[in-house]
Design an enzyme around this catalytic site. Structure first.
Site, PDB file in Angstrom:
ATOM      1  N   GLY A   1      52.098  38.804  62.005  1.00 41.94           N
ATOM      2  CA  GLY A   1      52.963  38.122  61.744  1.00 41.94           C
ATOM      3  C   GLY A   1      52.508  36.423  62.254  1.00 41.94           C
ATOM      4  O   GLY A   1      53.205  35.976  63.076  1.00 41.94           O
TER       5      GLY A   1
ATOM      6  N   GLY B   1      54.114  32.943  65.278  1.00 35.49           N
ATOM      7  CA  GLY B   1      52.716  33.477  65.342  1.00 35.49           C
ATOM      8  C   GLY B   1      51.778  32.492  65.127  1.00 35.49           C
ATOM      9  O   GLY B   1      50.484  32.740  65.844  1.00 35.49           O
TER      10      GLY B   1
ATOM     11  N   ASP C   1      48.956  39.689  58.924  1.00 32.12           N
ATOM     12  CA  ASP C   1      50.257  39.439  58.282  1.00 32.12           C
ATOM     13  C   ASP C   1      50.352  40.232  57.080  1.00 32.12           C
ATOM     14  O   ASP C   1      49.550  40.786  56.431  1.00 32.12           O
ATOM     15  CB  ASP C   1      50.439  37.762  57.958  1.00 32.12           C
TER      16      ASP C   1
ATOM     17  N   ARG D   1      72.450  37.321  66.176  1.00 30.87           N
ATOM     18  CA  ARG D   1      71.291  38.004  66.232  1.00 30.87           C
ATOM     19  C   ARG D   1      71.234  39.464  65.490  1.00 30.87           C
ATOM     20  O   ARG D   1      70.540  39.934  64.952  1.00 30.87           O
ATOM     21  CB  ARG D   1      70.498  37.937  67.664  1.00 30.87           C
TER      22      ARG D   1
ATOM     23  N   SER E   1      60.189  40.095  68.023  1.00 39.98           N
ATOM     24  CA  SER E   1      61.138  40.259  66.984  1.00 39.98           C
ATOM     25  C   SER E   1      62.567  40.552  67.293  1.00 39.98           C
ATOM     26  O   SER E   1      62.647  41.305  68.284  1.00 39.98           O
ATOM     27  CB  SER E   1      60.734  41.398  65.815  1.00 39.98           C
TER      28      SER E   1
ATOM     29  N   ASP F   1      63.659  28.219  79.107  1.00 42.26           N
ATOM     30  CA  ASP F   1      63.355  27.120  80.015  1.00 42.26           C
ATOM     31  C   ASP F   1      64.669  26.700  80.588  1.00 42.26           C
ATOM     32  O   ASP F   1      65.368  25.946  80.129  1.00 42.26           O
ATOM     33  CB  ASP F   1      62.403  26.008  79.439  1.00 42.26           C
TER      34      ASP F   1
ATOM     35  N   HIS G   1      68.431  39.435  75.300  1.00 39.44           N
ATOM     36  CA  HIS G   1      68.049  38.353  74.812  1.00 39.44           C
ATOM     37  C   HIS G   1      69.179  37.930  73.782  1.00 39.44           C
ATOM     38  O   HIS G   1      68.710  37.846  72.546  1.00 39.44           O
ATOM     39  CB  HIS G   1      66.656  38.605  74.058  1.00 39.44           C
TER      40      HIS G   1
HETATM   41  P1  NAI Z   1      59.019  33.195  60.662  1.00 40.55           P
HETATM   42  O1  NAI Z   1      59.613  33.636  59.312  1.00 40.55           O
HETATM   43  O2  NAI Z   1      58.596  31.890  60.719  1.00 40.55           O
HETATM   44  O3  NAI Z   1      57.489  34.224  60.604  1.00 40.55           O
HETATM   45  C1  NAI Z   1      57.460  35.480  60.778  1.00 40.55           C
HETATM   46  C2  NAI Z   1      56.213  35.832  60.126  1.00 40.55           C
HETATM   47  O4  NAI Z   1      56.167  37.449  60.097  1.00 40.55           O
HETATM   48  C3  NAI Z   1      55.911  35.277  58.811  1.00 40.55           C
HETATM   49  O5  NAI Z   1      54.381  35.112  59.054  1.00 40.55           O
HETATM   50  C4  NAI Z   1      55.944  36.672  57.860  1.00 40.55           C
HETATM   51  O6  NAI Z   1      54.856  36.712  56.961  1.00 40.55           O
HETATM   52  C5  NAI Z   1      55.456  37.828  59.084  1.00 40.55           C
HETATM   53  N1  NAI Z   1      55.852  39.225  58.729  1.00 40.55           N
HETATM   54  C6  NAI Z   1      57.131  39.659  58.254  1.00 40.55           C
HETATM   55  N2  NAI Z   1      57.261  40.641  58.076  1.00 40.55           N
HETATM   56  C7  NAI Z   1      56.051  41.379  58.485  1.00 40.55           C
HETATM   57  C8  NAI Z   1      55.481  42.504  58.494  1.00 40.55           C
HETATM   58  N3  NAI Z   1      56.212  43.749  58.271  1.00 40.55           N
HETATM   59  N4  NAI Z   1      54.249  42.743  59.262  1.00 40.55           N
HETATM   60  C9  NAI Z   1      53.519  41.796  59.625  1.00 40.55           C
HETATM   61  N5  NAI Z   1      53.996  40.364  59.476  1.00 40.55           N
HETATM   62  C10 NAI Z   1      55.432  40.380  59.017  1.00 40.55           C
HETATM   63  O7  NAI Z   1      59.693  33.746  61.960  1.00 40.55           O
HETATM   64  P2  NAI Z   1      59.598  33.160  63.682  1.00 40.55           P
HETATM   65  O8  NAI Z   1      60.418  31.998  63.649  1.00 40.55           O
HETATM   66  O9  NAI Z   1      58.095  33.199  63.844  1.00 40.55           O
HETATM   67  O10 NAI Z   1      60.236  34.270  64.144  1.00 40.55           O
HETATM   68  C11 NAI Z   1      59.730  35.716  64.213  1.00 40.55           C
HETATM   69  C12 NAI Z   1      60.903  36.642  64.683  1.00 40.55           C
HETATM   70  O11 NAI Z   1      60.660  36.330  66.341  1.00 40.55           O
HETATM   71  C13 NAI Z   1      62.229  36.635  64.295  1.00 40.55           C
HETATM   72  O12 NAI Z   1      62.805  37.991  64.419  1.00 40.55           O
HETATM   73  C14 NAI Z   1      63.048  35.872  65.475  1.00 40.55           C
HETATM   74  O13 NAI Z   1      64.295  36.199  65.378  1.00 40.55           O
HETATM   75  C15 NAI Z   1      62.176  36.332  66.677  1.00 40.55           C
HETATM   76  N6  NAI Z   1      62.431  35.390  67.877  1.00 40.55           N
HETATM   77  C16 NAI Z   1      62.586  35.796  69.105  1.00 40.55           C
HETATM   78  C17 NAI Z   1      62.431  35.081  70.307  1.00 40.55           C
HETATM   79  C18 NAI Z   1      62.561  35.885  71.430  1.00 40.55           C
HETATM   80  O14 NAI Z   1      62.771  35.090  72.721  1.00 40.55           O
HETATM   81  N7  NAI Z   1      62.397  37.173  71.597  1.00 40.55           N
HETATM   82  C19 NAI Z   1      62.578  33.687  70.047  1.00 40.55           C
HETATM   83  C20 NAI Z   1      62.624  33.120  68.780  1.00 40.55           C
HETATM   84  C21 NAI Z   1      62.359  33.945  67.858  1.00 40.55           C
END
Ligand code: NAI
Length: 312
Positions: free
Chosen positions: A33, A39, A59, A121, A151, A183, A203
């Site tokens: 991703g 990513g 991706d 969430r 994720s 942070d 989280h």
């Molecule tokens: P985004 O929508 O900007 O990017 C997600 C990426 O994953 C995209 O490039 C998409 O094409 C790709 N993708 C979707 N399904 C896929 C699959 N089956 N296989 C491979 N790639 C795939 O989202 P963002 O902002 O990067 O967030 C990603 C995840 O991280 C979300 O679930 C979000 O809630 C979570 N997150 C977790 C945090 C943590 O502290 N653990 C903090 C912030 C976000």
């Protein structure tokens, strides 16, 4: 690179009358991703880090929020121009997942949809549960890798992943972990390099528990703020930490969540509980105990456990 390029720890580049040999003993990482939010900057941070020798970017097309402009999807073409050690390769679509994962040491998974304004969430659960297909692929292709899950909702995704790996007979608790980064230093008004606040539990909402009583100054090892915090300050700082992710979503007017800080970046009787760990080549090599906690934090842990149990 020419077609005879061999992608092993030591490889030979052949071209015309010139031959170059390089040894690259570093870690090999796959990020799933890499086109959007977390990513993309994460890929750049890995490319800048001399510990990594190979970086595979994967991706999918037709995923939620995936761009339809194929040219934007090639993060690797962009960061390949950085003259740092890691060799970068791009993989697109489910059929290439196996190749993207083969022979790697670490898989980081920031795939899926981030939280929008008004969402909690838990709303993401059904949307992001598609990650199971990807996890099955990992369990099959590369059982010996360390797997980091970003994720959401992390509180549930880690237990889902555990089931998938157990079913495949490849579960190693040291190698499978969720990641969360917060942070707390800025909220405390301290320099992030000088302060360490363990954030434990999970989280989401009350499961995020900063142990402010253990806040330590990293330079002297002495406790920096313990005596300074009044109960109402602890209450304010705890809530502020728990709402940190929502603050970012609001600041981005609901169009995204925390991506850059996440890219830069989690004991009780519950099967899963976020705590500090020491990471090594084989994954989590040491799990730190919660340590002494005060009454306010004890109540916080109980609230966190209740919600975590439901998420798990
Ligand atoms: P985004 O929508 O900007 O990017 C997600 C990426 O994953 C995209 O490039 C998409 O094409 C790709 N993708 C979707 N399904 C896929 C699959 N089956 N296989 C491979 N790639 C795939 O989202 P963002 O902002 O990067 O967030 C990603 C995840 O991280 C979300 O679930 C979000 O809630 C979570 N997150 C977790 C945090 C943590 O502290 N653990 C903090 C912030 C976000």
């Amino acid at each position: 690179l020419p077609p005879n390029f061999q992608m092993e720890g030591s490889f030979v580049l052949k071209g015309g009358d010139c031959m170059a040999k390089r040894r690259t003993p570093g870690l090999k990482v796959t990020i799933l991703g890499t086109t959007e939010g977390i990513g993309q900057p994460l890929a750049m941070l890995v490319k800048m880090n001399p510990l990594f020798s190979f970086l595979h970017l994967y991706d999918v097309v037709n995923a939620p929020r995936v761009t339809t402009d194929i040219s934007r999807m090639n993060t690797s073409a962009d960061i390949s121009s950085m003259n740092t050690i890691a060799v970068v390769r791009n993989f697109l679509g489910q059929p290439q997942l196996g190749k993207a994962l083969k022979g790697m040491n670490l898989v980081i998974i920031p795939t899926g949809v981030p939280k929008k304004l008004g969402m909690i969430r838990d709303d993401l659960f059904n949307i992001n549960v598609g990650i199971v297909t990807t996890l099955k692929g990992i369990a099959k292709c590369c059982p010996m890798e360390i797997v980091n899950l970003i994720s959401n909702i992390v509180n549930s995704v880690v237990s889902i992943a555990t089931e998938v790996f157990m079913k495949a007979g490849t579960y190693d608790p040291k190698q499978l972990m969720g990641i969360t980064m917060l942070d707390v230093a800025e909220v405390l008004g301290l320099h992030p390099r000088e302060v360490d606040v363990p954030v434990v539990g999970g989280h989401a909402r009350v499961t995020i528990l900063p142990l402010l009583s253990q806040c330590c100054c990293l330079i002297t090892g002495a406790c920096a703020v313990k005596c300074l915090l009044k109960p109402e300050e602890t209450e304010y700082l705890t809530k502020r930490s728990q709402d940190g992710g929502t603050e970012v979503v609001q600041a981005k007017a609901g169009t995204g969540s925390a991506t850059l800080s996440m890219a830069y970046a989690a004991l009780t009787e519950l099967p899963f509980f976020a705590t500090k760990v020491r990471l090594g080549r084989n994954g989590a090599e040491e799990i730190y105990q919660l340590g002494p906690i005060n009454e306010y934090e004890r109540i916080g842990v109980e609230k966190a456990k209740k919600e975590l149990e439901a998420s798990i």
